[in-house]
Design a protein around this motif. Structure first.
Motif, PDB file in Angstrom:
ATOM      1  N   ARG A  82      -8.117 -54.202  16.786  1.00 27.04           N
ATOM      2  CA  ARG A  82      -8.869 -53.151  16.073  1.00 27.04           C
ATOM      3  C   ARG A  82      -8.430 -53.057  14.630  1.00 27.04           C
ATOM      4  N   GLY A  83      -7.118 -53.053  14.408  1.00 30.38           N
ATOM      5  CA  GLY A  83      -6.578 -52.916  13.057  1.00 30.38           C
ATOM      6  C   GLY A  83      -6.933 -54.085  12.165  1.00 30.38           C
ATOM      7  N   ALA A  84      -6.798 -55.294  12.690  1.00 33.51           N
ATOM      8  CA  ALA A  84      -7.126 -56.486  11.899  1.00 33.51           C
ATOM      9  C   ALA A  84      -8.613 -56.497  11.554  1.00 33.51           C
ATOM     10  N   ARG A  85      -9.431 -56.136  12.521  1.00 31.43           N
ATOM     11  CA  ARG A  85     -10.876 -56.093  12.292  1.00 31.43           C
ATOM     12  C   ARG A  85     -11.217 -55.080  11.206  1.00 31.43           C
ATOM     13  N   GLY A 129     -12.822 -55.648   7.496  1.00 39.39           N
ATOM     14  CA  GLY A 129     -14.159 -55.082   7.354  1.00 39.39           C
ATOM     15  C   GLY A 129     -15.168 -55.716   8.294  1.00 39.39           C
ATOM     16  N   TRP A 130     -14.682 -56.228   9.429  1.00 42.99           N
ATOM     17  CA  TRP A 130     -15.549 -56.890  10.390  1.00 42.99           C
ATOM     18  C   TRP A 130     -15.999 -55.902  11.461  1.00 42.99           C
ATOM     19  N   CYS A 131     -17.241 -56.012  11.872  1.00 40.91           N
ATOM     20  CA  CYS A 131     -17.717 -55.245  13.021  1.00 40.91           C
ATOM     21  C   CYS A 131     -17.400 -56.051  14.286  1.00 40.91           C
ATOM     22  N   GLN A 132     -17.500 -55.417  15.421  1.00 40.39           N
ATOM     23  CA  GLN A 132     -17.213 -56.105  16.680  1.00 40.39           C
ATOM     24  C   GLN A 132     -18.145 -57.296  16.882  1.00 40.39           C
ATOM     25  N   ILE A 154     -15.241 -57.772  23.242  1.00 39.61           N
ATOM     26  CA  ILE A 154     -14.389 -57.210  22.180  1.00 39.61           C
ATOM     27  C   ILE A 154     -14.243 -55.706  22.380  1.00 39.61           C
ATOM     28  N   ALA A 155     -15.351 -55.029  22.662  1.00 35.89           N
ATOM     29  CA  ALA A 155     -15.311 -53.580  22.877  1.00 35.89           C
ATOM     30  C   ALA A 155     -14.414 -53.229  24.061  1.00 35.89           C
ATOM     31  N   ASP A 156     -14.546 -53.990  25.150  1.00 32.20           N
ATOM     32  CA  ASP A 156     -13.720 -53.734  26.337  1.00 32.20           C
ATOM     33  C   ASP A 156     -12.243 -53.995  26.057  1.00 32.20           C
TER      34      ASP A 156
END
Length: 52
Positions: free
Chosen positions: A12-15, A19-22, A36-38
């Motif tokens: 989550r932090g790296a994303r 500035g990347w979305c899932q 990714i969400a799970d």
């Protein structure tokens, strides 16, 4: 890897830093966005620890 909550937080932090979305991350690693969400929510981790 035994510290799954830490892994989820790192993803989550790296994303967020990038500035990347899932969806963008999922496309880049060739998985569905739901994976990714799970992972980030801990749902994937719980499912792997306690398969039905």
């Amino acid at each position: 890897m035994h510290d799954f909550p830490k892994l989820a937080a790192q993803v989550r932090g790296a994303r967020a830093l990038l500035g990347w979305c899932q969806s963008y991350l999922a496309e880049g690693v060739s998985v569905r966005r739901a994976i990714i969400a799970d992972l980030e929510s801990g749902k994937l981790i719980r499912r792997r620890q306690h398969p039905h």
